[in-house]
Design an enzyme around this catalytic site. Structure first.
Site, short mmCIF file in Angstrom:
data_model
loop_
_atom_site.label_atom_id
_atom_site.label_comp_id
_atom_site.label_asym_id
_atom_site.label_seq_id
_atom_site.Cartn_x
_atom_site.Cartn_y
_atom_site.Cartn_z
N CYS A 237 0.80 -1.22 0.00
CA CYS A 237 0.00 0.00 0.00
C CYS A 237 0.84 1.27 0.00
O CYS A 237 0.29 2.38 -0.07
CB CYS A 237 -0.94 -0.01 1.20
SG CYS A 237 -1.99 -1.49 1.23
N HIS B 5 -2.68 8.15 5.81
CA HIS B 5 -2.92 6.80 5.30
C HIS B 5 -4.23 6.26 5.87
O HIS B 5 -5.07 5.76 5.12
CB HIS B 5 -1.75 5.90 5.68
CG HIS B 5 -1.84 4.52 5.11
ND1 HIS B 5 -1.86 4.28 3.75
CD2 HIS B 5 -1.91 3.30 5.70
CE1 HIS B 5 -1.94 2.99 3.53
NE2 HIS B 5 -1.98 2.36 4.70
N GLU C 80 0.18 5.49 13.19
CA GLU C 80 0.39 6.68 12.35
C GLU C 80 0.25 7.95 13.18
O GLU C 80 1.05 8.89 13.04
CB GLU C 80 -0.61 6.71 11.19
CG GLU C 80 -0.42 7.93 10.31
CD GLU C 80 -1.27 7.91 9.05
OE1 GLU C 80 -0.93 8.67 8.12
OE2 GLU C 80 -2.25 7.14 8.99
N LYS D 60 -9.69 7.96 2.68
CA LYS D 60 -10.14 6.57 2.47
C LYS D 60 -11.53 6.36 3.05
O LYS D 60 -12.20 5.37 2.73
CB LYS D 60 -9.15 5.58 3.09
CG LYS D 60 -7.84 5.44 2.33
CD LYS D 60 -6.96 4.36 2.94
CE LYS D 60 -5.64 4.23 2.21
NZ LYS D 60 -4.72 5.36 2.49
N HIS E 80 -9.91 1.83 0.15
CA HIS E 80 -8.45 1.65 0.07
C HIS E 80 -8.07 1.07 -1.28
O HIS E 80 -8.35 -0.09 -1.58
CB HIS E 80 -8.00 0.73 1.20
CG HIS E 80 -6.53 0.71 1.42
ND1 HIS E 80 -5.62 1.29 0.56
CD2 HIS E 80 -5.76 0.14 2.41
CE1 HIS E 80 -4.40 1.11 1.00
NE2 HIS E 80 -4.46 0.42 2.12
N PHE F 108 1.99 -3.46 3.88
CA PHE F 108 2.46 -4.76 4.36
C PHE F 108 3.92 -4.94 3.96
O PHE F 108 4.34 -4.58 2.86
CB PHE F 108 1.63 -5.88 3.74
CG PHE F 108 0.23 -6.01 4.29
CD1 PHE F 108 -0.22 -5.21 5.32
CD2 PHE F 108 -0.65 -6.95 3.76
CE1 PHE F 108 -1.50 -5.33 5.82
CE2 PHE F 108 -1.93 -7.09 4.25
CZ PHE F 108 -2.36 -6.28 5.28
#
Length: 413
Positions: A163, A303, A314, A335, A340, A401
Site C-alpha cells: 500500500c 494513510h 500513524e 479513504k 483503500h 504490508f
C-alpha cells in the site's frame, strides 16, 4: 539552489469519480464511493465481506476502445485512463521520448487476469489460455501500458511495495528528475483487485470491515468503532517536471513536489510498528528532503485505513515528528470516501493533497463520529475546512504490508 520539481498534470479514476475533477468535487462533498457488490459472490463463495469501492460503471467502456480494454488487465486499464487524463491536463508536453520516464506502481498487479486464466486452464484446457496472459498479469503491466502510450524511453519502472507503492513511485520520480535522467516523469499507481480471492484473503486476516448492511459508513478512520478497511479500485497519475521547464512551455502548475522519504519497520509482515518508529523516520526524511520544518506543515492526507491496529501508530508517528505543530495541521482521511486502493492509494491521495493546496481546502473525513482517544490529531470531520493563506506545506503518508513506509511533501506555489 536546486531546481524545483512541480506537478503540471493530474488524472484519476476512483470510486468517487471517473476523473480527477469529479473525484475532487465528490471528496469535498463528503461522498462515499462504497457500495454493496452487485453480484452473487457472497452466496457463491460464502464471503464474509460483500462491499467495496468500484470505479463508476461505464468508465472503461467510455474511455477505452474494446480492443484496448481486451488487451489490458483492469489494473492497466485504470492506469491508461488516468495517465491519458494527466498527460492532456499537462498540455501534452512536447518532450524528447528519450527524456520522458514513467514511474508507476501496483501492489498486486493483474490478479484478475491471473485468476481468470487459471479458471480457463482448469475448465477449458491450455489452448484456450490467452496468449497475452503473461503481459496482462505481470505487475509492471500498468507501467508498460503507460510507457508505450506516451512513448517514454528514458525509463519505465514499477514500484511494488504493497500500500506504499504509488507514494514510493512519486519519490522515485523525484529522484529521476533530480538525477538528470529525464525532463518529464509520469508517476502514479493503479489497482484492480476486487475479486473473490483477495476479498476472502483480506477478510481472513480480519483486515476488512464487515459492515455489509451499511457500506457507505463502513470506512471510518480513527473512529472507536472502526472494524477494518474497505477494498477499492482505481488509479491516479501525476505529471512531474522542473519548474523552469514547465514555465518555458506555459504549463499550469498545481504545486511543488518538494520532498520524499521512505523507510521500513522490519517489525511484522502485516502490522506496523506500534511505536511508529519507521513511519516517523520516513516523515522526518521527507521534511528534510523538502528543507522544511514541522511547523511548516498545515495539512496531512493520512494513510488512515480504518483498521483497529493501523490508525494509532500513524498518529504516534505524526506526533513524534511534528510535536506541538501537530495542532496546526488539518488531517484528512480520504479513504473514508474512496476506500483503500492498495497500490493506487498513494497516487490518488497525493492528487487530493495537491488540490487541497491549490484550492486551500482540506477534504473531510466522513463517518467518524467518535475519534479514538489514542489518536491525537486535528481530524477534519464531516465538512471541508479552509486552509490558511500564504505558503502552505502538506504531507501525504502511505504504509504497506512488509513494513514499507513512504511520505511525500508538497508545497503551494
Amino acid at each position: 539552489m536546486s531546481r524545483k520539481v512541480v506537478i503540471t498534470g493530474i488524472g484519476a479514476t476512483t470510486p468517487i469519480g471517473s476523473d480527477a475533477a469529479s473525484t475532487w468535487q465528490a471528496a469535498l462533498a463528503g461522498t462515499s464511493g462504497i457500495h454493496a457488490l452487485d453480484n452473487d459472490w457472497g452466496e457463491k463463495y460464502s464471503l464474509p465481506v460483500t462491499i467495496a469501492g468500484k470505479v463508476p460503471a461505464g468508465t472503461v467502456e467510455e474511455k477505452l476502445t474494446r480492443v484496448e480494454a481486451k488487451r489490458l488487465d483492469p489494473s492497466s486499464q485504470f492506469a491508461l485512463i488516468s495517465a491519458r487524463e494527466a498527460w492532456a491536463d499537462a498540455g501534452t508536453p512536447d518532450v524528447d521520448p528519450d527524456r520522458l520516464a514513467v514511474s508507476w506502481a501496483s501492489g498486486i498487479g493483474g490478479v484478475w487476469t491471473l485468476l481468470d486464466a487459471w479458471d480457463t486452464l482448469r475448465e477449458r484446457g491450455p489452448r484456450r489460455v490467452m496468449p497475452l496472459t503473461v503481459p496482462m498479469l505481470m505487475p509492471n503491466g500498468p507501467a508498460a501500458a503507460v510507457g508505450m502510450e506516451l512513448k517514454a524511453r528514458a525509463s519505465v519502472q514499477t514500484m511494488v511495495s504493497a500500500c506504499a507503492s504509488s507514494t514510493e513511485s512519486l519519490g522515485h520520480a523525484l529522484d529521476i528528475l533530480r538525477s538528470g535522467r529525464a525532463d518529464v516523469v509520469v508517476a502514479g499507481g493503479s489497482e484492480a483487485a476486487i475479486h473473490p480471492l483477495p476479498l476472502a484473503a483480506f477478510a481472513s486476516m480480519q483486515a476488512l470491515s464487515k459492515r455489509n448492511d451499511d457500506p457507505e459508513h463502513a470506512s471510518r478512520p480513527y473512529d472507536v468503532d472502526r472494524d477494518g478497511f474497505v477494498m477499492a479500485e482505481g488509479a491516479g497519475a501525476l505529471v512531474l517536471e522542473f519548474e523552469d521547464h514547465a514555465k518555458a512551455r506555459g504549463a499550469t502548475i498545481y504545486a511543488e513536489l518538494a520532498g520524499s522519504g521512505v523507510s521500513n519497520d522490519s517489525y511484522h509482515i502485516t502490522a506496523g510498528d506500534p511505536d511508529g518508529t519507521g513511519a516517523a523516520r520516513a516523515l522526518r526524511l521527507a521534511l528534510d528532503d523538502a528543507d522544511a520544518s514541522p511547523a511548516d506543515v498545515r495539512h496531512i492526507n493520512a494513510h488512515a485505513t480504518s483498521t483497529p491496529v493501523g490508525d494509532i501508530p500513524e498518529s504516534v508517528a505524526l506526533n513524534k515528528i511534528l510535536g506541538a505543530a501537530i495542532d496546526d495541521a488539518a488531517v484528512s482521511a480520504t479513504k473514508s470516501m474512496t476506500g483503500h486502493l492498495l497500490g493506487g492509494a498513494g497516487a490518488v491521495e497525493a492528487i487530493l493533497t495537491v488540490l487541497a493546496l491549490k484550492e486551500r481546502m482540506a477534504p473531510p473525513t466522513i463517518n467518524t463520529q467518535n475519534v479514538d482517544p489514542a489518536v491525537n490529531l486535528d481530524v477534519v470531520l464531516n465538512d471541508p475546512r479552509k486552509l490558511p493563506d500564504g505558503d502552505l506545506l502538506a504531507v501525504s503518508t502511505s504504509f504497506g504490508f512488509g513494513g514499507h513506509n513512504a511520505v511525500v511533501v508538497a508545497r503551494s506555489v
